[in-house]
Design a protein around this motif. Structure first.
Motif, short mmCIF file in Angstrom:
data_model
loop_
_atom_site.label_atom_id
_atom_site.label_comp_id
_atom_site.label_asym_id
_atom_site.label_seq_id
_atom_site.Cartn_x
_atom_site.Cartn_y
_atom_site.Cartn_z
N THR A 2 -60.01 -33.53 -11.88
CA THR A 2 -58.64 -33.47 -12.54
C THR A 2 -57.55 -33.93 -11.56
O THR A 2 -57.59 -33.89 -10.26
N LYS A 3 -56.49 -34.46 -12.41
CA LYS A 3 -55.23 -34.85 -11.51
C LYS A 3 -54.32 -33.66 -11.55
O LYS A 3 -54.20 -32.89 -12.43
N TYR A 4 -53.78 -33.40 -10.51
CA TYR A 4 -52.99 -32.14 -10.06
C TYR A 4 -51.37 -32.91 -9.59
O TYR A 4 -51.42 -33.67 -8.89
N GLU A 80 -56.04 -36.38 -7.01
CA GLU A 80 -57.23 -36.28 -7.96
C GLU A 80 -58.09 -35.56 -7.38
O GLU A 80 -58.63 -35.84 -6.21
N MET A 108 -53.69 -32.65 -18.43
CA MET A 108 -54.76 -32.22 -19.22
C MET A 108 -55.67 -33.67 -19.37
O MET A 108 -55.00 -34.61 -19.19
N TYR A 109 -56.93 -33.54 -19.59
CA TYR A 109 -57.69 -34.53 -19.50
C TYR A 109 -57.83 -35.26 -21.29
O TYR A 109 -57.88 -34.48 -22.00
N ASP A 110 -57.66 -36.49 -21.21
CA ASP A 110 -57.65 -37.17 -22.57
C ASP A 110 -58.80 -38.23 -22.57
O ASP A 110 -59.04 -39.27 -21.94
N PRO A 111 -59.80 -37.83 -23.34
CA PRO A 111 -60.93 -38.58 -23.20
C PRO A 111 -60.86 -39.86 -23.91
O PRO A 111 -61.56 -40.85 -23.56
N SER A 113 -58.26 -42.00 -23.00
CA SER A 113 -57.78 -42.93 -22.07
C SER A 113 -58.65 -43.07 -21.24
O SER A 113 -59.77 -42.73 -20.84
#
Length: 113
Positions: A2-4, A80, A108-111, A113
């Motif tokens: 995850t990116k923070y 990340e 949020m994760y975008d599957p 992209s």
């Protein structure tokens, strides 16, 4: 992973002028550590001398931010990381370097992209 977003508003940094170089050096050391660890994505401070604008879909430009935003300024880092706990650990390092608490948010994760 995850990116923070790890960030703080400019007003949170209450550092005496004579201490700014030490804060800058400490912050750069944390950035170098994050880069060496392979978790650094992007970071920097908002240029507060340039006023924000909103751009509509038709290209119209309006000065200012969304009313509910009030203001966005200060420093930002995107890392990340494998966990929220790791984000808190990096935020603590940045907080120690910048001498102010950090806000942590997950993207949020975008599957697609």
């Amino acid at each position: 992973m995850t990116k923070y977003l790890i960030s703080f508003p400019s007003g949170a940094m209450d550092v005496a002028a004579e201490d700014m170089q030490a804060v800058s050096d400490a912050a750069h050391a944390v950035v170098a550590e994050a880069k060496d660890a392979g978790v650094w994505v992007f970071g920097g401070g908002i240029d507060e001398s340039i006023l924000p604008v909103r751009v509509d879909g038709d290209g119209a430009v309006t000065e200012g931010t969304y009313p509910q935003t009030k203001q966005i300024e200060g420093g930002y880092a995107i890392l990340e990381l494998p966990s929220r706990k790791a984000a808190f650990e990096w935020a603590a390092k940045i907080a120690a370097a910048c001498r102010c608490a950090q806000e942590v948010r997950a993207f949020m994760y975008d599957p697609a992209s």
